[in-house]
Design an enzyme around this catalytic site. Sequence first.
Site, mmCIF file in Angstrom:
data_model
loop_
_atom_site.group_PDB
_atom_site.id
_atom_site.type_symbol
_atom_site.label_atom_id
_atom_site.label_comp_id
_atom_site.label_asym_id
_atom_site.label_seq_id
_atom_site.Cartn_x
_atom_site.Cartn_y
_atom_site.Cartn_z
ATOM 1 N N GLU A 36 9.195 -13.942 1.643
ATOM 2 C CA GLU A 36 8.793 -12.856 2.763
ATOM 3 C C GLU A 36 8.952 -12.788 4.239
ATOM 4 O O GLU A 36 9.888 -12.451 4.758
ATOM 5 C CB GLU A 36 7.970 -11.438 3.299
ATOM 6 C CG GLU A 36 8.016 -10.903 1.550
ATOM 7 C CD GLU A 36 6.373 -10.115 1.232
ATOM 8 O OE1 GLU A 36 6.565 -9.842 0.333
ATOM 9 O OE2 GLU A 36 5.510 -10.607 1.916
ATOM 10 N N LYS A 198 3.915 2.119 -2.083
ATOM 11 C CA LYS A 198 2.311 1.401 -2.726
ATOM 12 C C LYS A 198 2.259 -0.624 -2.805
ATOM 13 O O LYS A 198 3.190 -0.894 -2.351
ATOM 14 C CB LYS A 198 2.272 1.583 -4.188
ATOM 15 C CG LYS A 198 1.159 0.970 -5.057
ATOM 16 C CD LYS A 198 1.315 1.697 -6.720
ATOM 17 C CE LYS A 198 0.425 0.260 -7.354
ATOM 18 N NZ LYS A 198 1.114 -0.648 -7.863
ATOM 19 N N ASP A 224 10.677 -2.697 -5.474
ATOM 20 C CA ASP A 224 10.005 -1.641 -7.254
ATOM 21 C C ASP A 224 10.313 -0.461 -6.800
ATOM 22 O O ASP A 224 9.236 0.169 -5.933
ATOM 23 C CB ASP A 224 9.141 -2.789 -7.716
ATOM 24 C CG ASP A 224 7.879 -2.668 -7.244
ATOM 25 O OD1 ASP A 224 8.265 -3.998 -6.024
ATOM 26 O OD2 ASP A 224 7.516 -1.510 -7.722
HETATM 27 N N1 SAH Z 1 4.400 -13.035 -6.268
HETATM 28 C C1 SAH Z 1 3.860 -12.218 -7.338
HETATM 29 C C2 SAH Z 1 3.666 -10.796 -7.277
HETATM 30 C C3 SAH Z 1 3.212 -10.953 -5.712
HETATM 31 S S1 SAH Z 1 2.187 -9.868 -5.609
HETATM 32 C C4 SAH Z 1 4.632 -13.259 -8.342
HETATM 33 O O1 SAH Z 1 6.110 -13.891 -8.502
HETATM 34 O O2 SAH Z 1 5.920 -11.989 -8.992
HETATM 35 C C5 SAH Z 1 2.738 -8.497 -4.728
HETATM 36 C C6 SAH Z 1 3.279 -8.243 -4.024
HETATM 37 O O3 SAH Z 1 4.477 -7.268 -2.742
HETATM 38 C C7 SAH Z 1 2.168 -8.075 -2.681
HETATM 39 O O4 SAH Z 1 1.831 -8.007 -1.387
HETATM 40 C C8 SAH Z 1 2.284 -6.349 -2.861
HETATM 41 O O5 SAH Z 1 1.620 -6.197 -1.043
HETATM 42 C C9 SAH Z 1 3.978 -5.919 -2.763
HETATM 43 N N2 SAH Z 1 3.971 -5.273 -3.431
HETATM 44 C C10 SAH Z 1 5.779 -5.578 -3.959
HETATM 45 N N3 SAH Z 1 6.016 -4.230 -5.196
HETATM 46 C C11 SAH Z 1 4.296 -3.738 -4.768
HETATM 47 C C12 SAH Z 1 3.800 -2.781 -6.403
HETATM 48 N N4 SAH Z 1 4.714 -2.616 -6.882
HETATM 49 N N5 SAH Z 1 2.499 -2.790 -5.986
HETATM 50 C C13 SAH Z 1 1.798 -3.490 -5.193
HETATM 51 N N6 SAH Z 1 1.819 -4.301 -4.316
HETATM 52 C C14 SAH Z 1 3.211 -4.336 -4.616
#
Ligand code: SAH
Length: 266
Positions: A36, A198, A224
Amino acid sequence: MESFEVNPRPTPNATTTNPLPRIVNTIVVCVTMQAEAMPLVQTLNLTEEEEPSIFPKALPWKKYSGTHEGLTVHVVVPGKDLKLGVDSVGTVPVSMLTYASIVSLHPDLIINAGTAGGFRAKGAAIGDVFVATQFANHDRRIPVPVFDEYGIGTLAATPIPNLVKALELKEGKLSTGNSLDMTPQDEEIIKANDATIKDMEGAAVAYVANLLTVPLIAMKAVTDIVDGDKPTVEEFLGNMSRAAAALSATIPRVLEYVNAKSISNL
Ligand code: SAH
């Protein structure tokens, strides 16, 4: 460590009660995931400080600094988990990073930039960039009087009505928890928090910024749709680069708007 001085807490009528309105000259942009942060670092042409001298050695934290139209800008990232090599997501790393960055860099304003899940029922769509109007937690359940409220930890965002209007940004309440998924209990509390978005960090950054009386703007790009039909992880991964691009397009506009303005005029 250097002694820490805080500027006066901004209040809604800061222009009348505060003899020294805080003018924005130095900004810390706090970003959780490296992917990011990098498009923004490139867009702003910032330089990475190797082993940032402001952080204890051996930490994975990163700092990219430079100037943008006269503003001093630092992008800080909690970096990769020392054991597992993945981004240090969640509330604990970002709280520590925010604290250390405020104490060392004395920002006039913090921007917490990142991604979030969005609720379609509240008007969120993939790629939207939301400004958080309120922060709360949804995974700190403490069913004891007053502690229950402490657990939710609701904080109002620094008001920025002129910026939101000028840049035509979407606004919504943010709910934070340390899980990417959502249990039925989380869902219930997220609803009670009236959240449109969220994430896993925002309320933690707000807690630290509020403690140290530094104004905060949280900007979250939707990766998402939580109340949609696609699995969160798949949707998150598919839209991550689009969200990072949306952030790196929006944040320079925010920087240009806030530059040399008083917080109370944002
Ligand atoms: N990098 C991991 C996932 C990271 S966790 C992967 O590759 O799958 C997700 C990150 O995006 C966190 O920093 C959070 O703040 C944000 N985020 C995006 N969508 C989210 C959701 N539905 N719920 C909680 N956090 C979310």
